[in-house]
Design a protein around this motif. Structure first.
Motif, mmCIF file in Angstrom:
data_model
loop_
_atom_site.group_PDB
_atom_site.id
_atom_site.type_symbol
_atom_site.label_atom_id
_atom_site.label_comp_id
_atom_site.label_asym_id
_atom_site.label_seq_id
_atom_site.Cartn_x
_atom_site.Cartn_y
_atom_site.Cartn_z
ATOM 1 N N ARG A 89 33.580 -5.519 18.200
ATOM 2 C CA ARG A 89 34.405 -6.630 18.680
ATOM 3 C C ARG A 89 34.754 -6.470 20.156
ATOM 4 N NH1 ARG A 89 38.337 -5.972 13.460
ATOM 5 N NH2 ARG A 89 36.962 -6.971 11.926
ATOM 6 N N GLY A 90 34.518 -5.291 20.724
ATOM 7 C CA GLY A 90 34.940 -5.020 22.103
ATOM 8 C C GLY A 90 33.974 -5.553 23.152
ATOM 9 N N ASP A 91 34.437 -5.584 24.402
ATOM 10 C CA ASP A 91 33.589 -5.995 25.533
ATOM 11 C C ASP A 91 32.815 -4.815 26.085
ATOM 12 O OD1 ASP A 91 34.890 -8.460 25.388
ATOM 13 O OD2 ASP A 91 36.530 -7.669 26.630
ATOM 14 N N VAL A 92 33.368 -3.626 25.887
ATOM 15 C CA VAL A 92 32.704 -2.404 26.330
ATOM 16 C C VAL A 92 32.547 -1.512 25.116
ATOM 17 C CG1 VAL A 92 32.873 -0.369 27.809
ATOM 18 C CG2 VAL A 92 33.715 -2.578 28.631
ATOM 19 N N ILE A 93 31.361 -0.945 24.971
ATOM 20 C CA ILE A 93 31.083 -0.120 23.796
ATOM 21 C C ILE A 93 30.739 1.292 24.260
ATOM 22 C CG2 ILE A 93 29.456 0.245 21.886
ATOM 23 C CD1 ILE A 93 30.172 -3.254 23.131
ATOM 24 N N VAL A 94 31.294 2.287 23.579
ATOM 25 C CA VAL A 94 30.997 3.686 23.905
ATOM 26 C C VAL A 94 30.457 4.371 22.659
ATOM 27 C CG1 VAL A 94 31.992 5.924 24.556
ATOM 28 C CG2 VAL A 94 32.734 3.843 25.737
ATOM 29 N N THR A 95 29.322 5.055 22.785
ATOM 30 C CA THR A 95 28.814 5.840 21.653
ATOM 31 C C THR A 95 29.149 7.315 21.875
ATOM 32 O OG1 THR A 95 26.650 5.978 22.746
ATOM 33 C CG2 THR A 95 26.902 4.313 21.039
ATOM 34 N N LEU A 96 29.333 8.013 20.773
ATOM 35 C CA LEU A 96 29.841 9.389 20.819
ATOM 36 C C LEU A 96 29.351 10.120 19.566
ATOM 37 C CD1 LEU A 96 32.274 10.775 22.508
ATOM 38 C CD2 LEU A 96 33.693 10.101 20.601
ATOM 39 N N LEU A 110 33.446 7.481 31.899
ATOM 40 C CA LEU A 110 32.433 6.447 31.669
ATOM 41 C C LEU A 110 33.025 5.070 31.944
ATOM 42 C CD1 LEU A 110 30.836 7.597 28.300
ATOM 43 C CD2 LEU A 110 29.957 7.991 30.570
ATOM 44 N N LEU A 111 34.249 4.871 31.467
ATOM 45 C CA LEU A 111 34.890 3.562 31.634
ATOM 46 C C LEU A 111 35.099 3.251 33.114
ATOM 47 C CD1 LEU A 111 37.442 3.664 28.698
ATOM 48 C CD2 LEU A 111 35.191 2.569 28.776
ATOM 49 N N ALA A 112 35.387 4.299 33.903
ATOM 50 C CA ALA A 112 35.583 4.088 35.340
ATOM 51 C C ALA A 112 34.295 3.553 35.964
ATOM 52 C CB ALA A 112 35.999 5.396 36.007
ATOM 53 N N GLN A 113 33.149 4.084 35.509
ATOM 54 C CA GLN A 113 31.861 3.615 36.037
ATOM 55 C C GLN A 113 31.590 2.168 35.628
ATOM 56 O OE1 GLN A 113 31.341 5.938 38.367
ATOM 57 N NE2 GLN A 113 29.156 5.887 37.899
ATOM 58 N N ILE A 114 31.926 1.856 34.370
ATOM 59 C CA ILE A 114 31.746 0.482 33.894
ATOM 60 C C ILE A 114 32.610 -0.462 34.735
ATOM 61 C CG2 ILE A 114 32.305 -1.094 31.984
ATOM 62 C CD1 ILE A 114 29.847 0.298 31.203
ATOM 63 N N ASP A 115 33.853 -0.045 34.979
ATOM 64 C CA ASP A 115 34.750 -0.882 35.789
ATOM 65 C C ASP A 115 34.223 -1.020 37.216
ATOM 66 O OD1 ASP A 115 36.386 -1.263 33.649
ATOM 67 O OD2 ASP A 115 37.811 0.319 34.165
ATOM 68 N N CYS A 158 21.820 12.965 25.455
ATOM 69 C CA CYS A 158 23.274 12.865 25.449
ATOM 70 C C CYS A 158 23.689 11.505 24.910
ATOM 71 C CB CYS A 158 23.802 13.054 26.870
ATOM 72 S SG CYS A 158 25.587 13.056 26.957
ATOM 73 N N MET A 159 24.447 11.516 23.816
ATOM 74 C CA MET A 159 24.820 10.231 23.211
ATOM 75 C C MET A 159 26.132 9.682 23.760
ATOM 76 S SD MET A 159 22.442 9.032 21.537
ATOM 77 C CE MET A 159 23.198 7.610 20.796
ATOM 78 N N LEU A 160 26.776 10.414 24.644
ATOM 79 C CA LEU A 160 28.009 9.890 25.244
ATOM 80 C C LEU A 160 27.619 8.864 26.308
ATOM 81 C CD1 LEU A 160 31.057 9.978 25.381
ATOM 82 C CD2 LEU A 160 30.909 11.910 26.919
ATOM 83 N N ARG A 161 27.673 7.584 25.916
ATOM 84 C CA ARG A 161 27.212 6.512 26.792
ATOM 85 C C ARG A 161 28.102 5.290 26.648
ATOM 86 N NH1 ARG A 161 21.880 7.421 28.456
ATOM 87 N NH2 ARG A 161 21.302 9.490 27.725
ATOM 88 N N ALA A 162 28.184 4.505 27.700
ATOM 89 C CA ALA A 162 28.968 3.273 27.639
ATOM 90 C C ALA A 162 28.082 2.087 27.991
ATOM 91 C CB ALA A 162 30.140 3.363 28.612
ATOM 92 N N SER A 190 20.618 -4.175 33.762
ATOM 93 C CA SER A 190 20.209 -4.570 35.106
ATOM 94 C C SER A 190 20.824 -3.665 36.157
ATOM 95 C CB SER A 190 20.581 -6.031 35.366
ATOM 96 O OG SER A 190 21.877 -6.287 34.889
ATOM 97 N N ASN A 191 21.818 -2.887 35.777
ATOM 98 C CA ASN A 191 22.473 -2.018 36.743
ATOM 99 C C ASN A 191 22.917 -0.722 36.059
ATOM 100 O OD1 ASN A 191 23.656 -1.113 39.054
ATOM 101 N ND2 ASN A 191 25.454 -2.457 38.938
ATOM 102 N N PRO A 192 21.946 0.139 35.720
ATOM 103 C CA PRO A 192 22.309 1.358 34.994
ATOM 104 C C PRO A 192 22.895 2.421 35.914
ATOM 105 C CG PRO A 192 19.938 1.281 35.328
ATOM 106 C CD PRO A 192 20.499 0.034 35.956
ATOM 107 N N GLY A 193 23.871 3.144 35.401
ATOM 108 C CA GLY A 193 24.455 4.235 36.175
ATOM 109 C C GLY A 193 24.472 5.505 35.345
ATOM 110 N N GLU A 194 24.790 6.620 35.989
ATOM 111 C CA GLU A 194 24.885 7.873 35.246
ATOM 112 C C GLU A 194 26.096 8.659 35.717
ATOM 113 O OE1 GLU A 194 20.841 9.415 33.490
ATOM 114 O OE2 GLU A 194 20.914 9.757 35.638
#
Ligand code: UDP
Ligand code: MG
Length: 315
Positions: A89-96, A110-115, A158-162, A190-194
């Motif tokens: 249901r969220g706008d941002v999804i994180v796997t762990l 991760l959230l900081a990078q998404i922001d 690494c499965m820690l991804r957003a 379209s704009n992947p980061g790490e």
């Protein structure tokens, strides 16, 4: 329950009874501090231990932010994640991972990078805590993957991804089976980061991946994202058939123009003809493989898992 969910955490769980209590204790405080509406979706992937009881208890304790999907059997980590993706249901999804190899405390990074504007942020493990063999095997696999597909990732393991929601929606629509989620997400981004994240040893228990499953997973990764292996095979067969045809010509010229090889002519000609026929057969096999591969790509949409029960509160 007023503002909509903005963050969904997705966690596959397979026989993690020893890790879940610690995971709950470390994960929820981190999320509570973010000041966002969040949900945590656990998929119980057919565990044989008490994992589902622990998940149900956690649902009872935090029903507002906890959701549990219970599979009837074990379908693998990626299917467990897919099932959660279909329900986020969220706008941002994180796997762990559930085994605490990915510290929940790293989620804000991760959230900081998404922001900051990235639509897909992959974690890479700064101090990998896996065996020598696992570490080097995955370096090799990274190399092969980068050569055969156009996917560039520092650390595919690494499965820690957003991810931003549109990427998750695209993954769900693709209906992929036997897929490798980080790579699929990468192909839609379209704009992947790490970002570098800490890596810890498994809190308890042993890895659920056997050597065989690792090979299978990587095979899925390569065949799932390109037909390159088939094409290399066909090209190789093409080269051998040209080579062996040239050999036949050379033998004929030596025998009839220069009048050489009178005794051995028969044996070598036969050999050259056999190699030639063999490579024609290999080209044929490669072509058939190509068709099978293409059919496979189309046919993959089928029932992928079965959800026995879900525990969640309505939106
Ligand atoms: N997992 C799963 N189904 C499986 C195997 C694993 O849901 O069939 C989950 C497991 O509970 C963990 C994550 O996937 O949360 C990663 O598994 P594991 O730690 O065994 O893999 P590794 O860290 O060795 O890659
Ligand atoms: Mg692990």
């Amino acid at each position: 329950m007023s503002s909509p969910v903005s963050l969904s955490i997705v966690i596959p769980v397979y026989n993690e009874e020893l890790n879940l209590p610690v995971l709950f204790a470390r994960l929820y405080p981190v999320l509570d501090q973010l000041g966002r509406r969040y949900e945590v979706i656990f998929t119980n992937d057919g565990s044989h231990d008490r994992s589902i009881e622990l998940l149900k208890a956690q649902y009872a304790a935090r029903p507002d932010v906890t959701r549990v999907i219970d599979f009837n059997a074990n379908y693998g980590q990626h299917m467990a994640i897919m099932a959660a993706f279909e329900r986020v249901r969220g706008d941002v999804i994180v796997t762990l991972d559930a085994d605490l190899q990915n510290p929940p405390e790293e989620i804000p990074k991760l959230l900081a990078q998404i922001d900051a504007g990235f639509d897909y942020v992959g974690g890479y493990r700064l101090n990998r805590q896996d065996s020598f063999f696992r570490t080097y095997a995955s370096k090799l696999i990274n190399f092969v993957r980068e050569k055969t597909t156009s996917i560039e990732m520092t650390d595919q393991g690494c499965m820690l991804r957003a991810y931003r929601r549109p990427i998750i929606d695209a993954i769900v629509r693709s209906g992929a089976i036997n897929t490798f989620i980080p790579a699929l997400a990468y192909s839609f981004s379209s704009n992947p980061g790490e970002v570098g994240v800490k890596h810890e040893e498994r809190h308890a228990g042993v890895s659920n991946y056997s050597f065989y499953q690792l090979i299978r997973l990587n095979f899925d990764l390569i065949t799932g994202f390109s037909l390159a292996p088939l094409q290399y095979f066909t090209m190789f067969a093409g080269l051998t058939s040209v080579g062996s045809f040239a050999l036949v010509i050379l033998l004929l010229v030596r025998r009839f123009v220069y009048n050489l090889d009178r005794e051995t002519f028969g044996v070598f000609t036969l050999l050259a003809i056999v190699i030639f026929l063999l490579s024609v057969a290999m080209v044929g096999m490669g072509l058939i493989g190509e068709y099978v591969g293409r059919t496979y790509q189309v046919v993959r949409a089928r029932q992928r898992y079965f959800v026995k029960e879900t525990f969640e509160t309505k939106e």
